[in-house]
Write a protein that holds these residues in place. Structure first.
Motif, PDB file in Angstrom:
ATOM      1  N   CYS A 123      67.871  33.403  52.554  1.00 44.50           N
ATOM      2  CA  CYS A 123      68.351  33.123  51.200  1.00 44.50           C
ATOM      3  C   CYS A 123      69.826  32.741  51.139  1.00 44.50           C
ATOM      4  N   CYS A 130      72.324  35.597  55.623  1.00 45.41           N
ATOM      5  CA  CYS A 130      70.875  35.734  55.700  1.00 45.41           C
ATOM      6  C   CYS A 130      70.314  34.321  55.828  1.00 45.41           C
ATOM      7  N   PHE A 134      72.395  34.747  51.495  1.00 44.21           N
ATOM      8  CA  PHE A 134      73.260  35.841  51.077  1.00 44.21           C
ATOM      9  C   PHE A 134      74.186  36.248  52.222  1.00 44.21           C
ATOM     10  N   CYS A 181      67.080  39.378  49.484  1.00 41.80           N
ATOM     11  CA  CYS A 181      65.686  38.897  49.558  1.00 41.80           C
ATOM     12  C   CYS A 181      64.784  39.803  50.390  1.00 41.80           C
ATOM     13  N   CYS A 192      67.994  42.110  54.526  1.00 45.12           N
ATOM     14  CA  CYS A 192      68.826  41.433  53.532  1.00 45.12           C
ATOM     15  C   CYS A 192      68.716  42.163  52.199  1.00 45.12           C
TER      16      CYS A 192
HETATM   17 ZN   LIG Z   1      68.225  37.073  52.183  1.00 43.47          ZN
END
Ligand SMILES: [Zn+2]
Length: 257
Positions: A208, A205, A210, A228, A225
């Motif tokens: 963030c 992502c 991730f 987030c 995501c």
């Molecule tokens: Zn994210």
């Protein structure tokens, strides 16, 4: 040194004779060497080696971009759709023509005159496709280097190529494009940064960081995501990650240089 007078417009003078030719590229600089070759189809090709004034710029002054190799949609997908490079339509048109020529060939009797004719037609078509693709690659590489001072790309992933993308990758000639880009870029002061193929550009992502492993499935074109909540278009998010990773690699390189 070959004088410019040898070539006038689309006419070339060789050994006293005048020949018309079609120009695949503009001639830049001074022609230093001229070679004429005949290929398997019996056609003649003129090769020119030119001296061009070298322009070197400092790297890192202009815009940077990340491209994801597009297998659906654009040929090269950027973070911003306006910077996408669409696949030229002649690829598809000529692919259809090749398919037709193949069918024609298979309908002819082995050893017949017509079969030989059909075979030659197919060989010519393949060559034309290869020539146009090469010309397109050179033009595109120059255009990109003029526009960007850093170009980030992923290393071509052989595994990914094998999972159904192989044909498209071969049609677009990504590997050839990258090598031309790397050849041309120093003249423009452009850095071409290749991201290792294990970098999960599609899965991260961009907001963030991730890592969403479900995105391995190439059929997922857009996702949210789970951490987030950011909404991502698969290719745009990947292009963003490729650019950022490229800039990171570049700054690391410059720090150790
Ligand atoms: Zn994210």
């Amino acid at each position: 040194m070959v004088g410019r007078s040898v070539i006038k417009g689309n006419v070339i003078r060789i050994a006293g004779g005048k020949y018309k030719f079609s120009r695949s590229r503009d001639i830049e600089g001074t022609v230093r060497l001229l070679t004429v070759k005949r290929d398997a189809c019996g056609d003649f090709f003129v090769y020119l080696i030119c001296d061009t004034p070298e322009v070197r710029r400092e790297t890192g002054m202009g815009e940077s971009i990340g491209f994801d190799f597009g297998f659906k949609g654009a040929m090269l997908a950027a973070e911003d759709p306006k910077n996408d490079i669409p696949g030229p339509s002649f690829f598809r048109r000529q692919k259809n023509a090749i398919a037709r020529a193949n069918r024609k060939l298979s309908g002819k009797r082995t050893g017949s005159h017509n079969r030989e004719k059909a075979r030659l037609e197919l060989v010519r078509l393949h060559r034309r496709v290869a020539n146009r693709r090469r010309a397109f690659h050179w033009e595109l590489a120059r255009e990109l280097c003029k526009k960007y001072s850093v170009i980030c790309l992923e290393d071509l992933n052989l595994k990914r190529m094998q999972t159904g993308h192989g044909k498209k990758a071969a049609d677009y000639g990504f590997a050839e494009l990258v090598s031309i880009l790397e050849y041309v870029s120093p003249q423009f002061g452009t850095a071409v940064v290749r991201i290792g193929k294990f970098f999960p550009s599609s899965q991260l992502c961009n907001v963030c960081g991730f890592r969403n492993k479900e995105i391995k499935d190439v059929r997922i074109r857009a996702w949210d995501c789970p951490k987030c909540g950011a909404h991502h278009d698969r290719d745009r998010n990947a292009a963003k990650n490729i650019r950022e990773e490229g800039l990171r690699i570049l700054s690391e390189k410059q720090a150790t240089a």
